[in-house]
Design an enzyme around this catalytic site. Structure first.
Site, PDB file in Angstrom:
ATOM      1  N   ASN A  36     -54.503  38.014  70.527  1.00 60.97           N
ATOM      2  CA  ASN A  36     -55.000  37.695  71.631  1.00 60.97           C
ATOM      3  C   ASN A  36     -55.020  39.078  72.849  1.00 60.97           C
ATOM      4  OD1 ASN A  36     -52.675  36.757  71.393  1.00 60.97           O
ATOM      5  ND2 ASN A  36     -53.446  35.381  73.040  1.00 60.97           N
ATOM      6  N   GLU A  49     -58.246  36.754  66.050  1.00 55.08           N
ATOM      7  CA  GLU A  49     -59.302  36.993  64.905  1.00 55.08           C
ATOM      8  C   GLU A  49     -60.281  37.216  65.308  1.00 55.08           C
ATOM      9  OE1 GLU A  49     -58.015  33.603  66.263  1.00 55.08           O
ATOM     10  OE2 GLU A  49     -57.318  31.604  64.821  1.00 55.08           O
TER      11      GLU A  49
HETATM   12  N1  THU Z   1     -56.411  31.670  70.660  1.00 51.41           N
HETATM   13  C1  THU Z   1     -56.653  32.610  69.400  1.00 51.41           C
HETATM   14  O1  THU Z   1     -56.377  34.597  69.793  1.00 51.41           O
HETATM   15  N2  THU Z   1     -56.720  31.901  67.838  1.00 51.41           N
HETATM   16  C2  THU Z   1     -57.463  30.976  68.137  1.00 51.41           C
HETATM   17  O2  THU Z   1     -57.746  30.703  67.260  1.00 51.41           O
HETATM   18  C3  THU Z   1     -56.700  30.400  68.625  1.00 51.41           C
HETATM   19  C4  THU Z   1     -55.886  30.849  70.639  1.00 51.41           C
HETATM   20  C5  THU Z   1     -55.622  32.002  72.068  1.00 51.41           C
HETATM   21  C6  THU Z   1     -56.587  32.440  72.660  1.00 51.41           C
HETATM   22  C7  THU Z   1     -55.632  32.524  73.928  1.00 51.41           C
HETATM   23  O3  THU Z   1     -55.491  33.787  74.877  1.00 51.41           O
HETATM   24  C8  THU Z   1     -54.527  31.584  73.166  1.00 51.41           C
HETATM   25  O4  THU Z   1     -54.788  31.322  71.796  1.00 51.41           O
HETATM   26  C9  THU Z   1     -54.486  30.164  73.996  1.00 51.41           C
HETATM   27  O5  THU Z   1     -55.702  29.430  74.227  1.00 51.41           O
END
Ligand code: THU
Length: 126
Positions: A36, A49
Site C-alpha cells: 500500500n 492489491e
Molecule cells: N489497505 C490495503 O492495502 N488493502 C486492503 O485491501 C485494505 C486496506 C490499506 C489502505 C490503507 O493504506 C491502509 O490499508 C489502511 O486502510
C-alpha cells in the site's frame, strides 16, 4: 505468503501505520507484488492489491491463478471491497485468496466467497 510479506515491508503507510503486502501468482507462473502507498491527500492512497495488479498488467499478464494478502496488524487482512472487484476483473470465483500475517498460518478463501454475485464483463455483454 513470503513474497507478500516482503512487499509489505516496503509499504508506505505513514498515516494509517497499517502496512499491507500483496502477491499475485499469474497464470504464466510469475509473481507480481504490491504494497500500500498512502498519500497526504488521503483518498489518493493506493491499496497493496491494486499495486500488485498494476505490476501484473505492466508485466504483460492479465490472468490471476492465486493471490496472497498480508498485514502485520491483523491476523487476516481481508481485501477491501474495491480490491475484491479489481481482483475479479482478472480472476475467477474459484481463485484462491490467501489471507495472513507474516509468521502465522494463512486462511484461504476463494474470490467467489469474498465477492459473491460479482459484477463482471458479461453484464456488459462482453
Ligand atoms: N489497505 C490495503 O492495502 N488493502 C486492503 O485491501 C485494505 C486496506 C490499506 C489502505 C490503507 O493504506 C491502509 O490499508 C489502511 O486502510
Amino acid at each position: 505468503m513470503g513474497h507478500a510479506a516482503a512487499a509489505m515491508m516496503h509499504a508506505y503507510a505513514p498515516y494509517s501505520r497499517f502496512r499491507v503486502g500483496a502477491a499475485i501468482l499469474g497464470d504464466g507462473g510469475a509473481i507480481h507484488v504490491g504494497a500500500n502507498v498512502e498519500n497526504a491527500a488521503y483518498p489518493q492512497s493506493q491499496c497493496a492489491e491494486a499495486c500488485a495488479i498494476g505490476a501484473m498488467v505492466a508485466a504483460g499478464e492479465t490472468r490471476i491463478a492465486a493471490v496472497a494478502v498480508v498485514a502485520d496488524r491483523v491476523e487476516h487482512c481481508p481485501p477491501c471491497g474495491g480490491c475484491r472487484q479489481r481482483l475479479a476483473e482478472f480472476a475467477g470465483p474459484d481463485t484462491p485468496v490467501y489471507l495472513g500475517r507474516p509468521g502465522s498460518e494463512p486462511r484461504v478463501l476463494t474470490l467467489g466467497e469474498l465477492l459473491p454475485l460479482a459484477f463482471g464483463s458479461e453484464a456488459l455483454g462482453q
